[in-house]
Design a protein around this motif. Structure first.
Motif, PDB file in Angstrom:
ATOM      1  N   ASN A  36      40.215  44.248 -56.844  1.00 50.70           N
ATOM      2  CA  ASN A  36      40.400  44.159 -55.872  1.00 50.70           C
ATOM      3  C   ASN A  36      41.665  45.168 -55.279  1.00 50.70           C
TER       4      ASN A  36
ATOM      5  N   LEU B 130      53.096  47.783 -49.080  1.00 53.37           N
ATOM      6  CA  LEU B 130      51.906  48.089 -49.763  1.00 53.37           C
ATOM      7  C   LEU B 130      50.998  47.029 -50.396  1.00 53.37           C
ATOM      8  N   CYS B 131      51.846  46.052 -50.768  1.00 54.12           N
ATOM      9  CA  CYS B 131      51.165  44.812 -51.281  1.00 54.12           C
ATOM     10  C   CYS B 131      52.082  43.692 -51.172  1.00 54.12           C
ATOM     11  N   LYS B 132      51.691  42.560 -51.656  1.00 56.25           N
ATOM     12  CA  LYS B 132      52.306  41.232 -51.409  1.00 56.25           C
ATOM     13  C   LYS B 132      52.860  40.456 -52.811  1.00 56.25           C
TER      14      LYS B 132
ATOM     15  N   LEU C 298      47.360  46.441 -56.828  1.00 57.08           N
ATOM     16  CA  LEU C 298      48.426  47.786 -56.411  1.00 57.08           C
ATOM     17  C   LEU C 298      49.763  47.021 -56.835  1.00 57.08           C
ATOM     18  N   LEU C 299      50.226  45.784 -57.122  1.00 52.37           N
ATOM     19  CA  LEU C 299      51.360  45.402 -57.425  1.00 52.37           C
ATOM     20  C   LEU C 299      51.599  45.398 -59.000  1.00 52.37           C
TER      21      LEU C 299
ATOM     22  N   ASN D  35      43.919  45.311 -53.168  1.00 50.45           N
ATOM     23  CA  ASN D  35      45.446  44.749 -52.766  1.00 50.45           C
ATOM     24  C   ASN D  35      46.023  43.912 -53.941  1.00 50.45           C
ATOM     25  N   ASP D  36      45.177  43.440 -54.903  1.00 48.13           N
ATOM     26  CA  ASP D  36      45.358  42.515 -55.862  1.00 48.13           C
ATOM     27  C   ASP D  36      46.032  43.495 -57.002  1.00 48.13           C
TER      28      ASP D  36
ATOM     29  N   VAL E 187      56.404  45.896 -52.432  1.00 51.14           N
ATOM     30  CA  VAL E 187      56.608  45.021 -51.349  1.00 51.14           C
ATOM     31  C   VAL E 187      57.147  45.179 -50.247  1.00 51.14           C
TER      32      VAL E 187
END
Length: 384
Positions: free
Chosen positions: A84, A310-312, A89-90, A86-87, A306
Motif C-alpha cells: 500500500n 506525504l504520510c502519517k 511511504l514512511l 500510503n503505508d 510526515v
C-alpha cells in the motif's frame, strides 16, 4: 515431542539467530587472536574449483542470502507493508534518508582520498541483529515499530544490492551479462506460462549466478534477480515463492550468515590497530555514518515526510520510537562487511581497519538503541 517443540520455538526466535551470529563473530575473533590465527586465515584461502573458500562464502552462499532478501521484498511489495503506497511511504523515505546521510558523512571524511570507494559501507542495516536487539525488549515493542524496522531494513538491503551492482563492478563482459539476462528472460517466460515446478528455476538460478560471476557483476545480484522470476501468489500460501522463502529462512539465519560472520570477522586486534581505527578517516567515516548518520537520516527523513503530509506516523508510535529504530539501523554488520570486501579488493590493511570500525559502530548502535528504547517504551504491551 516436547524437545521438537522446544527446538522449533528456538529456531523461530529472532534472538536465537542474532545470538548465533554474535557467537560465531566472537569465535572468529578469539581464533584469529590465538595461536591458530595463521591456520584460520590459511583455511579460508584454500582454493576449490577456481575460487577460495572465502570467495565461495562471499560470492556463493551470500547469493542465497540475497535470494531470500529478494523473496521477502517481493512478498512485502505484493501483500506486505510495502503493498500500500500510503503505508510504504514512511519506511521508504526513512530508508532513503538512512542510506544517503551515512554516505554523506563518510564522503565528508574521505572525499578525494584513496578510501572514497567505501562510501557504501555505512549505508546498510543488518536485519538479523537489529530485529534481534528489538526482540530482547519483548512485548513492550509495538507491532508497528517492528513492521517499520523490518520494512526500512528490507529497502536498505535492496539499496545495498543496487549500490553493489552499479558502483562495485570494475569491468563487465557484455557477452556473459547478456547470457545471464537471456536466462532470466527464459525464467520469466516460465513464470508467465505458469510453470509451477521448482527445479527449472533453481537450475536457471545456478546458471544466472555462474554467468553473472563471469560477467564481472557481483554474483549476489543474481539472487535478487532470481527472486523476481519465481511464481508468487498473494492468495496461495503454497506458491513456489512462499515455499522457497520458508525453506530458506532457517538455513540462511542459522547456517549461511553465521558462516559468513565466521569467515569475515577473524580480525587480529592489537593496540596499533585500535589506534589506527580511531584516527583513520575511513574508520571515522564508517563509525560516524553508522552511529550518527543512520538515526539522523532515518528520523529526519521520516519527520520531514510526515510534516510535508506525504504520510502519517502510525498511532501506536512516537518519534522516540522512530529515533530508537534509527539507532538500531546503525547495526550495519553483514552488509557493511560485505561491501567492504568489494570496496577495497586486495587492500588487506584497510579492509582490516574497516571491519573493526564496522564491529565498533554496530556494537555501539546496538547497545545505545537498546538503552534508548528501554527508556522510551512503556512498561506494558501495546497491541495497536
Amino acid at each position: 515431542m516436547w524437545l521438537f517443540n522446544q527446538l522449533r520455538r528456538l529456531f523461530a526466535s529472532d534472538q536465537s539467530s542474532s545470538l548465533l551470529l554474535l557467537l560465531f563473530t566472537i569465535l572468529a575473533l578469539v581464533i584469529a587472536n590465538s595461536g591458530l590465527g595463521g591456520e584460520y586465515h590459511a583455511f579460508w584461502h584454500v582454493h576449490w574449483l577456481d575460487l577460495s573458500l572465502e570467495e565461495w562464502v562471499n560470492d556463493g552462499l551470500m547469493a542465497i542470502f540475497f535470494l531470500l532478501i529478494g523473496l521477502e521484498l517481493k512478498r512485502e511489495l505484493y501483500v506486505g507493508e510495502l503493498s500500500n503506497l500510503n503505508d510504504a511511504l514512511l519506511p521508504t523515505v526513512a530508508a532513503i534518508g538512512g542510506m544517503l546521510t551515512p554516505a554523506l558523512i563518510f564522503w565528508t571524511f574521505n572525499h578525494g582520498t584513496e578510501y572514497q570507494s567505501g562510501i557504501g559501507i555505512p549505508m546498510a542495516t543488518d536485519i538479523a541483529f537489529a530485529i534481534g536487539v528489538l526482540s530482547v525488549l519483548g512485548s513492550r515493542v509495538p507491532v508497528a515499530l517492528k513492521v517499520f524496522l523490518v520494512a526500512f531494513a528490507v529497502i536498505d538491503d535492496l539499496g545495498a544490492a543496487i549500490v553493489i551492482a552499479v558502483f562495485y563492478t570494475s569491468s563487465i563482459s557484455l557477452a556473459y551479462l547478456l547470457a545471464a539476462l537471456a536466462v532470466i528472460a527464459c525464467l520469466l517466460l516460465l513464470n508467465r506460462w505458469q510453470v509451477r515446478f521448482m527445479v527449472p528455476y533453481i537450475l536457471g538460478g545456478v546458471m544466472v549466478w555462474w554467468l553473472t560471476l563471469q560477467s564481472g557483476v557481483h554474483p549476489t545480484v543474481a539472487g535478487v534477480a532470481l527472486a523476481f522470476t519465481i511464481p508468487f501468489s498473494s492468495e496461495d500460501q503454497d506458491s513456489l515463492s512462499h515455499k522457497l522463502e520458508h525453506a530458506l529462512y532457517l538455513p540462511v539465519a542459522f547456517l549461511i550468515l553465521p558462516i559468513f560472520a565466521f569467515a569475515n570477522t577473524g580480525l587480529a586486534i592489537d593496540m596499533r590497530s585500535l589506534q589506527d581505527m580511531f584516527s583513520h578517516s575511513n574508520s571515522i567515516g564508517i563509525i560516524a555514518g553508522l552511529l550518527i548518520g543512520k538515526p539522523v537520516g532515518i528520523a529526519l527523513a521520516a519527520w520531514l515526510a510526515v510534516k510535508a503530509g506525504l504520510c502519517k506516523l502510525p498511532s501506536s508510535l512516537r518519534w522516540g520510537h522512530i529515533i530508537g529504530a534509527g539507532i538500531l539501523g546503525g547495526i550495519g554488520f553483514t552488509m557493511s562487511i560485505f561491501i567492504t570486501n568489494l570496496a577495497y579488493v586486495g587492500e588487506e590493511e584497510i579492509i582490516h581497519i574497516s571491519k573493526m570500525a564496522i564491529l565498533a559502530g554496530s556494537l555501539f548502535s546496538g547497545v545505545i538503541g537498546w538503552w534508548w528504547l528501554k527508556i522510551v517504551l512503556p512498561p506494558k504491551t501495546l497491541t495497536t
